[in-house]
Design an enzyme around this catalytic site. Structure first.
Site, PDB file in Angstrom:
ATOM      1  N   ASN A  13     -69.854 -27.453  11.159  1.00  0.00           N
ATOM      2  CA  ASN A  13     -68.695 -28.247  11.565  1.00  0.00           C
ATOM      3  C   ASN A  13     -68.317 -29.044  10.324  1.00  0.00           C
ATOM      4  OD1 ASN A  13     -66.832 -30.019  12.553  1.00  0.00           O
ATOM      5  ND2 ASN A  13     -68.233 -31.128  13.909  1.00  0.00           N
ATOM      6  N   LYS A  15     -65.844 -30.893   9.800  1.00  0.00           N
ATOM      7  CA  LYS A  15     -65.179 -32.173  10.071  1.00  0.00           C
ATOM      8  C   LYS A  15     -63.943 -32.324   9.170  1.00  0.00           C
ATOM      9  CE  LYS A  15     -69.543 -33.873  11.768  1.00  0.00           C
ATOM     10  NZ  LYS A  15     -70.440 -34.993  12.036  1.00  0.00           N
ATOM     11  N   HIS A  98     -66.493 -33.100  20.702  1.00  0.00           N
ATOM     12  CA  HIS A  98     -67.403 -33.680  19.710  1.00  0.00           C
ATOM     13  C   HIS A  98     -67.427 -35.208  19.876  1.00  0.00           C
ATOM     14  CE1 HIS A  98     -69.136 -34.909  15.911  1.00  0.00           C
ATOM     15  NE2 HIS A  98     -69.667 -33.710  15.872  1.00  0.00           N
ATOM     16  N   GLU A 100     -67.355 -37.513  17.844  1.00  0.00           N
ATOM     17  CA  GLU A 100     -66.384 -38.247  17.020  1.00  0.00           C
ATOM     18  C   GLU A 100     -65.020 -38.260  17.694  1.00  0.00           C
ATOM     19  OE1 GLU A 100     -67.221 -36.095  13.447  1.00  0.00           O
ATOM     20  OE2 GLU A 100     -69.172 -37.085  13.370  1.00  0.00           O
ATOM     21  N   GLU A 170     -75.811 -32.906  20.912  1.00  0.00           N
ATOM     22  CA  GLU A 170     -75.744 -33.741  19.717  1.00  0.00           C
ATOM     23  C   GLU A 170     -75.949 -35.207  20.096  1.00  0.00           C
ATOM     24  OE1 GLU A 170     -73.419 -31.431  16.452  1.00  0.00           O
ATOM     25  OE2 GLU A 170     -72.116 -32.880  17.395  1.00  0.00           O
ATOM     26  N   GLY A 176     -74.882 -37.733  11.367  1.00  0.00           N
ATOM     27  CA  GLY A 176     -74.493 -38.331  10.091  1.00  0.00           C
ATOM     28  C   GLY A 176     -75.347 -39.522   9.697  1.00  0.00           C
ATOM     29  N   SER A 216     -77.899 -34.317  12.015  1.00  0.00           N
ATOM     30  CA  SER A 216     -78.741 -34.358  10.805  1.00  0.00           C
ATOM     31  C   SER A 216     -79.692 -33.164  10.708  1.00  0.00           C
ATOM     32  CB  SER A 216     -79.523 -35.671  10.737  1.00  0.00           C
ATOM     33  OG  SER A 216     -78.618 -36.765  10.683  1.00  0.00           O
TER      34      SER A 216
HETATM   35  P1  13P Z   1     -74.528 -34.075  10.703  1.00  0.00           P
HETATM   36  O1  13P Z   1     -75.248 -32.758  10.563  1.00  0.00           O
HETATM   37  O2  13P Z   1     -73.777 -34.483   9.482  1.00  0.00           O
HETATM   38  O3  13P Z   1     -75.419 -35.142  11.258  1.00  0.00           O
HETATM   39  O4  13P Z   1     -73.397 -33.828  11.820  1.00  0.00           O
HETATM   40  C1  13P Z   1     -73.740 -33.213  12.997  1.00  0.00           C
HETATM   41  C2  13P Z   1     -72.505 -32.922  13.743  1.00  0.00           C
HETATM   42  O5  13P Z   1     -71.815 -33.812  14.187  1.00  0.00           O
HETATM   43  C3  13P Z   1     -72.126 -31.519  13.910  1.00  0.00           C
HETATM   44  O6  13P Z   1     -71.087 -31.385  14.812  1.00  0.00           O
END
Ligand code: 13P
Length: 255
Positions: A13, A15, A98, A100, A170, A176, A216
């Protein structure tokens, strides 16, 4: 169904990272490294990168996904992208719900459900994200939160449609932050998700669903996380932007 029969899926992903030319460059690095993968490999990229990404992935085993879609076929929804637009440009998967989007853009279980239904109706495969906040874990309501998300996000999704759904667990506190869930924590919730699916559908339908872990995940912890019975893959943020790291995770899922 035992884990080996489920489809292992490693999805990046990206982002809000990479311009179209950068997307081409990154995929040109990734594709040769993952060509022998024994799992599904996907890069979910920003909308404006999709055309370049589809072109760069042509003739390879890497599939291209989007990071969201709208539920309406067309209309007055300024700034939104429809499932038909994604299908026509060559997208196969779409990340939905997601954290976010839930946190910063007002996404709710109701809108995640609408998007999921629309994606399925259009022949796209949704990667539906669920996960608890740190506060919710501390209050010991992780299972309630996940059960609610699974039930609402998949409301009215038929057993037949479920075959095209991927679930990504997640935990919001692990995204992150460099704080990965332990493999036992990941397994516990992924197993719980499968149990919820069995309740809502039936055991055979639940057993066939690919459940990813995300938060992560990297080249150092992928082996351990992916060794768990109910962790069938990963949704990777930061590490998916570094070809060697992403390829190492794909390798771990290919064992
Ligand atoms: P990270 O791997 O950067 O923690 O992000 C995970 C994520 O949100 C994947 O959708």
């Amino acid at each position: 169904m035992d884990k080996a029969k489920r489809k292992a899926i490693i999805a990046g992903n990206w982002k809000m990272n990479k311009t179209p030319s950068e997307a081409t460059a990154l995929l040109n690095e990734i594709t040769p490294l993952v060509k022998d993968a024994d799992c599904e490999v996907i890069a979910c990229v920003p909308y404006v990168d999709i055309a370049a990404a589809v072109e760069a992935a042509k003739g390879t085993n890497v599939k291209i996904g989007a990071e969201n879609c709208h539920w309406a076929e067309s209309g007055a929804f300024t700034g939104e992208i429809s499932t038909g637009m994604l299908k026509e440009i060559g997208v196969e998967y779409v990340v939905l719900g997601h954290s976010e989007r839930r946190q910063y853009f007002g996404e709710t279980d109701e809108t995640v459900n609408k998007r999921t239904k629309a994606a399925l109706a259009a022949g796209l495969k949704p990667i539906v994200c669920v996960g608890e906040l740190l506060w919710e874990r501390e209050c010991d309501i992780t299972e309630e939160v996940i059960a609610r998300q699974i039930k609402l996000d998949l409301w009215d999704v038929t057993e037949d449609e479920l075959k095209n759904v991927v679930i990504a667990y997640e935990p919001v506190w692990a995204i992150g932050t460099g704080k990965t869930a332990t493999s036992d924590q990941a397994e516990e919730v992924c197993a719980f998700i499968r149990a919820q699916l069995a309740k809502l559908y039936n055991q055979a339908a639940a057993d066939a669903v690919t459940i990813q872990y995300g938060g992560s995940m990297n080249d150092g912890n992928a082996d351990e996380l992916l060794s768990k019975t109910n962790v069938d893959g990963g949704l990777i943020g930061g590490a998916s932007l570094v070809a060697e790291k992403f390829a190492a995770i794909v390798k771990a899922a290919s064992k």
